[in-house]
Design an enzyme around this catalytic site. Sequence first.
Site, PDB file in Angstrom:
ATOM      1  N   ASN A   6       5.715  -8.840  30.115  1.00 36.51           N
ATOM      2  CA  ASN A   6       4.549  -9.703  30.286  1.00 36.51           C
ATOM      3  C   ASN A   6       4.380  -9.976  31.784  1.00 36.51           C
ATOM      4  OD1 ASN A   6       2.631 -11.713  30.276  1.00 36.51           O
ATOM      5  ND2 ASN A   6       3.933 -13.267  29.307  1.00 36.51           N
ATOM      6  N   TRP A   7       3.437  -9.270  32.379  1.00 34.92           N
ATOM      7  CA  TRP A   7       3.262  -9.368  33.839  1.00 34.92           C
ATOM      8  C   TRP A   7       2.541 -10.653  34.244  1.00 34.92           C
ATOM      9  CZ3 TRP A   7       1.580  -3.879  36.009  1.00 34.92           C
ATOM     10  CH2 TRP A   7       2.532  -2.930  35.625  1.00 34.92           C
ATOM     11  N   LYS A   8       2.090 -11.410  33.251  1.00 31.66           N
ATOM     12  CA  LYS A   8       1.363 -12.661  33.506  1.00 31.66           C
ATOM     13  C   LYS A   8       0.269 -12.415  34.563  1.00 31.66           C
ATOM     14  CE  LYS A   8       5.332 -15.284  31.999  1.00 31.66           C
ATOM     15  NZ  LYS A   8       6.037 -16.550  31.977  1.00 31.66           N
ATOM     16  N   HIS A  93       0.930 -17.524  23.659  1.00 25.18           N
ATOM     17  CA  HIS A  93       2.001 -17.766  24.634  1.00 25.18           C
ATOM     18  C   HIS A  93       2.016 -19.259  24.993  1.00 25.18           C
ATOM     19  CE1 HIS A  93       4.286 -17.719  28.337  1.00 25.18           C
ATOM     20  NE2 HIS A  93       4.775 -16.555  27.931  1.00 25.18           N
ATOM     21  N   GLU A  95       2.243 -20.740  27.687  1.00 26.02           N
ATOM     22  CA  GLU A  95       1.408 -21.106  28.841  1.00 26.02           C
ATOM     23  C   GLU A  95      -0.046 -21.269  28.415  1.00 26.02           C
ATOM     24  OE1 GLU A  95       2.771 -17.958  31.407  1.00 26.02           O
ATOM     25  OE2 GLU A  95       4.716 -18.952  31.542  1.00 26.02           O
ATOM     26  N   GLU A 168      10.344 -18.044  21.996  1.00 25.84           N
ATOM     27  CA  GLU A 168      10.484 -18.335  23.426  1.00 25.84           C
ATOM     28  C   GLU A 168      10.608 -19.846  23.610  1.00 25.84           C
ATOM     29  OE1 GLU A 168       8.746 -15.080  26.082  1.00 25.84           O
ATOM     30  OE2 GLU A 168       7.099 -16.389  25.552  1.00 25.84           O
ATOM     31  N   GLY A 174      10.831 -19.022  32.617  1.00 27.22           N
ATOM     32  CA  GLY A 174      10.424 -19.064  34.021  1.00 27.22           C
ATOM     33  C   GLY A 174      11.404 -19.699  34.985  1.00 27.22           C
ATOM     34  N   SER A 213      13.549 -16.234  30.491  1.00 33.87           N
ATOM     35  CA  SER A 213      14.507 -15.926  31.569  1.00 33.87           C
ATOM     36  C   SER A 213      15.408 -14.736  31.241  1.00 33.87           C
ATOM     37  CB  SER A 213      15.349 -17.166  31.919  1.00 33.87           C
ATOM     38  OG  SER A 213      14.520 -18.229  32.329  1.00 33.87           O
ATOM     39  N   GLY A 234       9.358 -11.765  31.114  1.00 32.88           N
ATOM     40  CA  GLY A 234       8.309 -12.212  32.031  1.00 32.88           C
ATOM     41  C   GLY A 234       8.604 -11.781  33.458  1.00 32.88           C
TER      42      GLY A 234
HETATM   43  P1  PGA Z   1      10.267 -15.365  31.861  1.00 31.50           P
HETATM   44  O1  PGA Z   1       8.935 -15.438  30.975  1.00 31.50           O
HETATM   45  O2  PGA Z   1      11.002 -14.112  31.479  1.00 31.50           O
HETATM   46  O3  PGA Z   1       9.772 -15.361  33.278  1.00 31.50           O
HETATM   47  O4  PGA Z   1      11.061 -16.598  31.538  1.00 31.50           O
HETATM   48  C1  PGA Z   1       8.951 -15.049  29.630  1.00 31.50           C
HETATM   49  C2  PGA Z   1       7.582 -15.286  29.049  1.00 31.50           C
HETATM   50  O5  PGA Z   1       6.944 -16.261  29.431  1.00 31.50           O
HETATM   51  O6  PGA Z   1       7.093 -14.487  28.220  1.00 31.50           O
END
Ligand code: PGA
Length: 256
Positions: A6-8, A93, A95, A168, A174, A213, A234
């Site tokens: 997930n490149w966000k 997600h 976020e 998650e 993050g 993470s 992520g």
């Molecule tokens: P992260 O994000 O690996 O940076 O913790 C995972 C995600 O939000 O899908």
Amino acid sequence: MTIIGNWKMYPSLSDALVLASRLKQELEKIRGVEIVLAPPLPWIIPIQEQWHYHKHGVQFAAQSLAAADQGAYTGETSNYFMKDIVGQVIIGHSERRQAGETKEDVAAKLASALKWKLKPTVCIGELRPVLDGGKLEPIGWHHLLTQAKAVLAGLKESDFPKLGLAYEPVWAIGGGKAARPEYVAEVLDRLMIALTDEFGPNVKEITWLYGGSVDSTNAVDYLRLKEVDGLLVGSASVKAKEFIQICHLASSLVSQ
Ligand code: PGA
């Protein structure tokens, strides 16, 4: 086994093209792992053009799509529009939930993804740890279970094999504070028991992912869990070396 990157909203177009070209050379050699990249939406076509993309190797996912098909929805893009460009979509997600996406929105987006045959991965997760020394924290557990049940409630049992559920824990995303593998195993065990009671044994047909993470130092610890079929990665997914290493580790576990 599935690994989703997930490149966000991390890479600019030029960064995304450099990252993609480094990934392509290595990822195409990896066997036995479903590798899915979720770049920012407008970068998907430029990456595919650079790759002379054909739909047999690495797959692409959208990070979110609207529930509606077409119409007056400024700023949105639909599953219907994207169905010939990506094969998968991430839904709900944390976020996005924090930005206001409700469980009803998530359910509607899931229905649309299934209608247009995009493989959905729906994210669920608690805001604070729900287990303390084996004891459940009731409010957090209720929150997690309610999210999970809302995902399954609108589905037929025959949809379960088409569904990915990414567990998650929001507190683990993050910040480099990954959940301990034993914690993940215990929460997933409890979730599967509760969901099987309500929705039947096909709950086991869902692809269960862990995210939060994940990096190349801890990926194997999660992938070895019997409860986990893959990872949602992520920040480590936009570091070419890290992501390639995670995919190689996954592949070596599959071939053991
Ligand atoms: P992260 O994000 O690996 O940076 O913790 C995972 C995600 O939000 O899908």
